[in-house]
Design an enzyme around this catalytic site. Sequence first.
Site, short mmCIF file in Angstrom:
data_model
loop_
_atom_site.label_atom_id
_atom_site.label_comp_id
_atom_site.label_asym_id
_atom_site.label_seq_id
_atom_site.Cartn_x
_atom_site.Cartn_y
_atom_site.Cartn_z
N GLU A 1 -11.11 -10.62 -0.91
CA GLU A 1 -10.57 -9.69 0.38
C GLU A 1 -11.87 -9.19 1.18
OE1 GLU A 1 -6.30 -8.41 0.16
OE2 GLU A 1 -7.48 -6.72 -0.83
N GLU B 1 -9.84 -0.43 -1.36
CA GLU B 1 -9.50 0.88 -1.11
C GLU B 1 -9.19 1.73 -2.26
OE1 GLU B 1 -5.65 -0.25 0.67
OE2 GLU B 1 -6.73 -1.22 2.46
N HIS C 1 -8.98 -3.16 -6.13
CA HIS C 1 -8.83 -3.26 -4.34
C HIS C 1 -9.99 -2.47 -3.78
CE1 HIS C 1 -7.10 -2.92 -0.34
NE2 HIS C 1 -6.37 -3.97 -0.74
N SER D 1 -6.12 -9.44 6.77
CA SER D 1 -5.54 -9.78 8.21
C SER D 1 -4.79 -11.07 8.20
CB SER D 1 -6.51 -9.46 9.40
OG SER D 1 -7.09 -8.07 9.57
N GLY E 1 -6.93 -4.90 7.18
CA GLY E 1 -6.34 -3.92 8.18
C GLY E 1 -7.04 -3.71 9.66
N LYS F 1 0.82 -1.30 -0.04
CA LYS F 1 -0.11 0.09 0.03
C LYS F 1 0.85 1.34 0.02
CE LYS F 1 -3.54 -2.71 1.86
NZ LYS F 1 -4.67 -3.01 2.76
P1 13P Z 1 -4.26 -6.62 5.63
O1 13P Z 1 -3.45 -7.89 5.40
O2 13P Z 1 -3.24 -5.33 6.22
O3 13P Z 1 -5.50 -6.69 6.52
O4 13P Z 1 -4.59 -6.03 4.16
C1 13P Z 1 -4.81 -6.88 3.37
C2 13P Z 1 -5.03 -6.08 2.09
O5 13P Z 1 -5.70 -5.23 1.65
C3 13P Z 1 -4.06 -6.83 0.84
O6 13P Z 1 -4.26 -6.24 -0.11
#
Ligand code: 13P
Length: 260
Positions: A170, A100, A98, A216, A176, A11
């Site tokens: 995901e 995000e 993603h 996570s 996160g 990220k």
């Molecule tokens: P985390 O492993 O920090 O939860 O993030 C997962 C993620 O968004 C990977 O693209």
Amino acid sequence: MKPKLVVGNWKMNKSFDDAQDLILDIQNALKDKRLQTEVILCPPLVYMELLTDIAEEEDSQFYAGAQNCSEHGAGAYTGEVSAEMLASMGVEFCIVGHSERRKYFGEDNTIVAQKVKILLDNDVVPIVCCGELLEERQQGIHAQVVEKQISEALFGLKPSDFERVIIAYEPVWAIGTGETATPAQAQEMHAFIRGLIEKKYGTEMAYNTYILYGGSCNPKNAVDLFMQSDVDGGLIGGASLKANDFVAIIEAGETVIKDN
Ligand code: 13P
């Protein structure tokens, strides 16, 4: 069981020096290991050359991936980076869709489909993310949400293109947050996604498609997740920022393959 695939999504993290240290620490930790598990690192684009320099070496244990690209070809798109540019730098993979990017940058299934196409046209493998929000899971519509994401983003592809795509499930509520999907929840959704692929493209394509779990995932839960028959590896966020944790997750992939 297929060999596992572990992808690190950094990220928007790390300074230049810290990025260099992390790449070298991972490279050193993996050196001399005969891994079956495949590894892709996706650092911020400004650090990509640090990675591609190493990834192109013959004994490199990882591939270079990007976190995003433009849905457009070359032109007047200030601040953007094209799939063609990624390919020209030796980047072989790119994360698309993603959560995000969907949340903060308005990336919808139509844009994801455009990015997938332009990446494939440039021989960059798209790692296409899907996953439901917490409220969607609570409403029991998580499977429909994921089906819509996958079918709108990917099912327009002809088989010879679809076979080059990687999928990452995901669940947004697990990203996160420290709250991981249980191995059973991950397996249920992965099996569902594989079933969708089977209906559209047949059994062999369904088996061959890599479906990663993200959210996570860490050294403690990686083995249990990777043991699930439809979980082909992980897309790792936070735990990919520490060499020890990331390497431990790669080793979880090795453990599972040796035991099966
Ligand atoms: P985390 O492993 O920090 O939860 O993030 C997962 C993620 O968004 C990977 O693209």
